[in-house]
Design a protein around this motif. Structure first.
Motif, PDB file in Angstrom:
ATOM      1  N   VAL A 237      16.530   7.685 -37.184  1.00 47.98           N
ATOM      2  CA  VAL A 237      16.306   8.639 -38.270  1.00 47.98           C
ATOM      3  C   VAL A 237      17.387   8.457 -39.336  1.00 47.98           C
ATOM      4  CG1 VAL A 237      15.217  10.332 -36.738  1.00 47.98           C
ATOM      5  CG2 VAL A 237      17.679  10.495 -37.198  1.00 47.98           C
ATOM      6  N   HIS A 238      17.279   9.226 -40.404  1.00 51.58           N
ATOM      7  CA  HIS A 238      18.289   9.271 -41.457  1.00 51.58           C
ATOM      8  C   HIS A 238      18.500   7.908 -42.109  1.00 51.58           C
ATOM      9  CE1 HIS A 238      21.837  10.507 -43.703  1.00 51.58           C
ATOM     10  NE2 HIS A 238      21.537  11.748 -43.398  1.00 51.58           N
ATOM     11  N   GLY A 239      17.493   7.485 -42.888  1.00 53.12           N
ATOM     12  CA  GLY A 239      17.662   6.236 -43.619  1.00 53.12           C
ATOM     13  C   GLY A 239      16.367   5.782 -44.253  1.00 53.12           C
ATOM     14  N   GLU A 240      16.532   4.867 -45.211  1.00 57.74           N
ATOM     15  CA  GLU A 240      15.370   4.187 -45.770  1.00 57.74           C
ATOM     16  C   GLU A 240      14.776   3.283 -44.696  1.00 57.74           C
ATOM     17  OE1 GLU A 240      16.542   2.031 -49.302  1.00 57.74           O
ATOM     18  OE2 GLU A 240      17.868   3.653 -49.930  1.00 57.74           O
ATOM     19  N   VAL A 241      13.590   2.752 -44.980  1.00 59.35           N
ATOM     20  CA  VAL A 241      12.914   1.871 -44.031  1.00 59.35           C
ATOM     21  C   VAL A 241      13.844   0.748 -43.566  1.00 59.35           C
ATOM     22  CG1 VAL A 241      11.091   0.129 -43.874  1.00 59.35           C
ATOM     23  CG2 VAL A 241      10.575   2.405 -44.778  1.00 59.35           C
ATOM     24  N   ARG A 242      14.585   0.153 -44.524  1.00 60.42           N
ATOM     25  CA  ARG A 242      15.460  -0.968 -44.156  1.00 60.42           C
ATOM     26  C   ARG A 242      16.524  -0.542 -43.154  1.00 60.42           C
ATOM     27  NH1 ARG A 242      19.937  -1.291 -48.360  1.00 60.42           N
ATOM     28  NH2 ARG A 242      19.750   0.660 -49.518  1.00 60.42           N
ATOM     29  N   HIS A 243      16.998   0.700 -43.255  1.00 60.80           N
ATOM     30  CA  HIS A 243      18.012   1.189 -42.328  1.00 60.80           C
ATOM     31  C   HIS A 243      17.407   1.468 -40.946  1.00 60.80           C
ATOM     32  CE1 HIS A 243      19.554   2.817 -46.366  1.00 60.80           C
ATOM     33  NE2 HIS A 243      20.260   1.735 -46.088  1.00 60.80           N
ATOM     34  N   LEU A 244      16.210   2.069 -40.932  1.00 53.50           N
ATOM     35  CA  LEU A 244      15.560   2.394 -39.653  1.00 53.50           C
ATOM     36  C   LEU A 244      15.279   1.107 -38.872  1.00 53.50           C
ATOM     37  CD1 LEU A 244      12.902   5.015 -40.903  1.00 53.50           C
ATOM     38  CD2 LEU A 244      15.272   5.443 -40.183  1.00 53.50           C
ATOM     39  N   ILE A 245      14.780   0.091 -39.586  1.00 58.43           N
ATOM     40  CA  ILE A 245      14.469  -1.180 -38.923  1.00 58.43           C
ATOM     41  C   ILE A 245      15.745  -1.829 -38.385  1.00 58.43           C
ATOM     42  CG2 ILE A 245      13.680  -3.551 -39.371  1.00 58.43           C
ATOM     43  CD1 ILE A 245      11.471  -2.385 -41.132  1.00 58.43           C
ATOM     44  N   ALA A 246      16.806  -1.808 -39.183  1.00 61.24           N
ATOM     45  CA  ALA A 246      18.070  -2.399 -38.723  1.00 61.24           C
ATOM     46  C   ALA A 246      18.583  -1.670 -37.481  1.00 61.24           C
ATOM     47  CB  ALA A 246      19.106  -2.344 -39.851  1.00 61.24           C
ATOM     48  N   ASN A 247      18.455  -0.354 -37.461  1.00 60.01           N
ATOM     49  CA  ASN A 247      18.920   0.425 -36.317  1.00 60.01           C
ATOM     50  C   ASN A 247      18.069   0.117 -35.079  1.00 60.01           C
ATOM     51  OD1 ASN A 247      20.524   2.216 -34.954  1.00 60.01           O
ATOM     52  ND2 ASN A 247      19.954   4.018 -36.171  1.00 60.01           N
ATOM     53  N   GLY A 248      16.762  -0.017 -35.290  1.00 59.28           N
ATOM     54  CA  GLY A 248      15.884  -0.374 -34.176  1.00 59.28           C
ATOM     55  C   GLY A 248      16.261  -1.720 -33.574  1.00 59.28           C
ATOM     56  N   LYS A 249      16.630  -2.658 -34.437  1.00 56.22           N
ATOM     57  CA  LYS A 249      17.033  -3.981 -33.932  1.00 56.22           C
ATOM     58  C   LYS A 249      18.301  -3.894 -33.094  1.00 56.22           C
ATOM     59  CE  LYS A 249      14.760  -6.968 -37.268  1.00 56.22           C
ATOM     60  NZ  LYS A 249      14.868  -7.645 -38.569  1.00 56.22           N
ATOM     61  N   LEU A 250      19.248  -3.039 -33.520  1.00 54.00           N
ATOM     62  CA  LEU A 250      20.475  -2.855 -32.732  1.00 54.00           C
ATOM     63  C   LEU A 250      20.127  -2.300 -31.346  1.00 54.00           C
ATOM     64  CD1 LEU A 250      22.826  -1.253 -35.425  1.00 54.00           C
ATOM     65  CD2 LEU A 250      22.879  -3.619 -34.573  1.00 54.00           C
ATOM     66  N   ALA A 251      19.213  -1.343 -31.303  1.00 53.16           N
ATOM     67  CA  ALA A 251      18.800  -0.761 -30.016  1.00 53.16           C
ATOM     68  C   ALA A 251      18.269  -1.852 -29.100  1.00 53.16           C
ATOM     69  CB  ALA A 251      17.745   0.317 -30.250  1.00 53.16           C
ATOM     70  N   MET A 252      17.405  -2.706 -29.667  1.00 49.60           N
ATOM     71  CA  MET A 252      16.825  -3.780 -28.863  1.00 49.60           C
ATOM     72  C   MET A 252      17.893  -4.747 -28.363  1.00 49.60           C
ATOM     73  SD  MET A 252      13.424  -4.363 -31.140  1.00 49.60           S
ATOM     74  CE  MET A 252      13.331  -6.112 -30.728  1.00 49.60           C
TER      75      MET A 252
END
Lengths: 568, 568
Positions: free
Chosen positions: B398-413
């Motif tokens: 949460v808390h971000g533009e699409v580019r931030h959400l995707i980057a955070n998802g990649k870190l999780a993975m």
């Protein structure tokens, strides 16, 4: 270093054998670069560019230098020297040549080819003189010697102007990439010779004067592109500036290395690269370029699209792809590379494009996450080299906002230029030089000339203020029809609003309010007639106050009084 | 990791013992953070913030989450948990409490104090429950446990929500400064205990997920300020966010070290620091704070002004100083420090302020030339620590533009969260969880609710489109008065234009054109009467085409037909 002067008087009448350097753009702003050199009745123009509008200038297409300062002197212009082919240096040429098409244009081969393509669109036939580094042109009373400089477009030239009043080095935009793609470096040997001869006044590019160190070489980008291309599973779409021949060259090279075809996309990209290829600035192996409409004949991993729109311009190819409004539909795992800078002010537009592409499933590479861009301007470290090699007597930093000019002036002082010899000013400032001694002699008013659709200079700052008000607040128009004789309202008020929260509770009570206010005024005036203007004022005041109180907004209030002859 | 889903259906009716996480803002946008947790008929709201408009939303003051989704469920809300006191997390609270003032507000002492100051301005009396890190609140069917996190405002809390459907950790905004000014770190021991208990779903702050490495400590700024203050010959003016208590603390500390007094400047700065000092978050030695109006009683090298306006906001103190429109007149050798970030989209405004200050002779220190700012959000390196300590089953960035959400998802993975367990979505997306298993169940429409002056939700996207057109192109209004019966024009056309290049050659010929077109249409129709709407269409088409051809512009065309009864 003195402060940036304000409220300078108009420069005095120019004396014999004094050189005047009149800046008509590019100081205190990034764009519309134009400098007029004057000596003994003759003028030499260096660059004639446009400025791109920002959000406070809505709807404006382009901003020109104020050419009025030279329009009554057109026949005295000996030439227009163009340092390179970027819009902020050549974009206003057609507007000047419209007034006198036979002013000779002097520049390098590529610069002239780009400006001529532009002049053709304006249906202007020009006279041009192609020069190369090392050439000397006699343009009495000026003598111009051209020096190779390296920039983000090939074939850029600095110009060294010899006059009997003193010698000036005008760099145009430049950097000092020591390993440029075409091997054409900023010629420091040439700078050295000029330094030994004596540079009285130096006008250096200030864009990156705040940036410490050195601009990395353009060649660094090749390996990054190569890696990105190797790993791209599907289509590759690269966006960059349509005049950046070397950036496009590296995209083509990476495409060739990975066995991909390249399609150019975007009108200016196609036009400029066709010119660059024809003149030998762009090397394209056979069978690499394909037409955009044949892209679908190839597998997705066989193509690279090279397109415009790297600044998020809404009508350019990339923005339209990001919003699904282009014949090229972005798909999952397409790779997009924004191989470009992010010009301040364009952040929201560019991030909107990036977010849009990511949502469509693309992988997006940009200067925020990979080294796919280097600047075209000399950073502080490079400027220091220039000052030390040239040892100029006086410096007039150009090409930059106030913060850049001041930073550049400080660099000059650090290398030993005396504080009082660092001349700072904004567009319009005039520097007079005699016997090699220079000083600020005044300034001319250097207002913006707006190009807006077909109109040039018709849109005023008041129009833009109106646009900003309309854009922020909308408007409410109130039409009343009055009898020509009695001034009584015979039809209306008719209320129209756009861009305003149209709440019935606010708008409905306005009708009796207007009628009341007008009746009251008419009665007060008794015998005297109300003028239409007075009636408009009454309506404006009544409605302005009402809306201000009810909505806490200040829309533009447009009272319209139409006279009608009852017996008509 | 799946793509960002689009065109999701509405979430189904919620089943018993299923937890729904409904995001009403903050995903795919930076602002209006609001999440509604629903279980067995009860709702728990976490944060309720505003979004600040950008240039495509001209004239808008604030943007709210779409509260319509819960307005018919107000009585089911057990509480509003506020993670911290920033506007994008608390700014919409008054708009929700207006509908039901007795919803309990739960947050830390400082957060509640800031929201209560805001509620007072809206004349709302609220019910609040102050909590500390470690506290557990029973808000059946939810149990909330609060965890200390570190951010750019003191006293921020993450909330761990236990339900019978699963356990959720909602971080709010945070970073992991290991040496924070107040010693209050993001409590990784607490995170560890929660990780051991089991985090089914993790909602982490994505703002800096694209930024590699670690956010530097706030403490680094102190020595930089100290050096700047030591070297400042005259006044010092520091601008920063008015809620950044620790930044202001460091300014006060540097002022004390150099024997200077501090005056606070700007309404929100004065209000927030007064709250922070009263509650003990800001330590101010005696006789350091002075009133702004007494500044002139001190020598220039004895004062520091701490003011608002670090984002170039035109009405804030710093912008007005830069344009000479403030009682504090900037003078040669004043030192200005912008101790703040540069929020994307504000570049032009901020550089305009910096250039203005430089022109007045000030020395300007900002994050571009000195380390006077650190971010308030965890960078990628810090987020990796969190994922590894918490080992969440599911992640909803949460808390971000699409580019931030995707980057955070990649870190999780990268830390081992399975790809299919990284849930991506934009505001409106609903995640349903049952027995600790989560999936995206749909999305609600999450339109912008515009606050514009006194109106809330009245301004529509069509109004904003009109404003953009008016702002870019201006308008031309054409008033004709027609006889009610014959429909013949009896007065006018009366033409008014604003924001358009008003060339006589364009406007004068319009009058006969309109009359002709209307006459022609009337004659064609012969017996049939033209409606006012048809007449408007004819005027709009005639004038639109004419102006398009003559000016190459598309101003808004406003045809006004006023009916008049000739015998009236």
């Amino acid at each position: 270093m003195t402060q940036i002067p304000t409220d300078l008087p108009k420069p005095p009448k120019l004396k014999k054998d004094t050189l005047r350097v009149l800046t008509l753009g590019g100081l205190g702003e990034v764009g519309r670069n134009m400098t007029v050199y004057e000596l003994n009745g003759k003028l030499l123009v260096v660059d004639c560019g446009v400025l791109f509008p920002e959000e406070t200038q809505p709807g404006v297409d382009l901003i020109l230098p104020d050419l009025n300062h030279i329009l009554d002197r057109l026949d005295d212009i000996v030439a227009i020297v163009l340092t390179h082919g970027h819009e902020d240096h050549i974009g206003a040429v057609p507007y000047l040549l419209k007034r006198r098409p036979d002013i000779p244009l002097i520049g390098s081969q590529l610069t002239l080819a780009l400006v001529e393509a532009k002049l053709q669109e304006h249906r202007i036939r020009s006279t041009s003189i192609a020069v190369e580094a090392g050439d000397v042109e006699d343009l009495r009373p000026f003598e111009c010697e051209f020096v190779a400089v390296n920039h983000s477009i090939p074939d850029a030239l600095a110009v060294f102007i010899r006059t009997k009043a003193g010698k000036v080095l005008h760099t145009g935009d430049f950097k000092m990439d020591q390993l440029p793609l075409d091997g054409r470096i900023t010629d420091l040997r040439h700078f050295s010779r000029l330094g030994e001869e004596g540079v009285d006044l130096f006008l250096p590019d200030s864009t990156n004067a705040e940036v410490p160190g050195f601009t990395p070489t353009e060649k660094n980008i090749g390996p990054v592109l190569s890696d990105v291309f190797r790993d791209a599973p599907k289509r590759i779409i690269v966006a960059s500036f349509s005049s950046h021949v070397h950036r496009v060259q590296q995209v083509i090279d990476a495409a060739v290395e990975r066995g991909r075809k390249v399609a150019l996309c975007g009108r200016s990209m196609v036009r400029n690269m066709s010119i660059a290829e024809k003149l030998g600035y762009l090397q394209v192996p056979d069978n690499v370029l394909i037409d955009l409409k044949h892209v679908d004949n190839y597998r997705e991993d066989e193509v690279v699209l090279m397109c415009t729109g790297s600044q998020g311009e809404p009508m350019a190819a990339l923005s339209r792809m990001a919003s699904g409004d282009h014949r090229i539909q972005i798909e999952q795992d397409d790779t997009i590379v924004l191989a470009s800078s992010l010009i301040p002010g364009n952040e929201n537009s560019v991030y909107r494009v990036i977010n849009g592409l990511l949502k469509l499933g693309a992988n997006v590479i940009h200067k925020g996450n990979a080294k796919v861009h280097v600047s075209g301007h000399a950073a502080a470290g490079e400027l220091l080299y220039c000052y030390n090699i040239l040892e100029p007597n006086y410096v007039l930093p150009v090409h930059g906002e106030v913060r850049h000019l001041i930073a550049n002036g400080k660099l000059a002082m650090e290398t030993g230029v005396p504080e009082e010899n660092v001349l700072l000013g904004e567009s319009g400032v005039a520097v007079d030089m005699r016997n090699g001694e220079a000083r600020i002699s005044g300034a001319v008013d250097c207002g913006y000339v707006y190009v807006d659709g077909k109109s040039v200079g018709e849109i005023t700052d008041q129009d833009l203020k109106d646009r900003r008000t309309l854009g922020e607040e909308g408007f409410v128009s109130i039409v009343i029809v009055v009898d020509r004789k009695t001034k009584r309202v015979v039809a209306g008020p008719d209320i129209h609003a756009r861009g305003v929260a149209e709440e019935d509770s606010v708008f409905t009570p306005m009708i009796p309010k207007i009628t009341e206010a007008l009746e009251e005024a008419l009665n007060e005036k008794s015998s005297k007639r109300l003028s239409n203007h007075q009636m408009q004022q009454i309506v404006r005041r009544t409605i302005g106050q009402w809306i201000g109180r009810k909505l806490r907004r200040k829309p533009m209030i447009i009272p319209v009084v139409v006279e009608h002859n009852q017996e008509g």
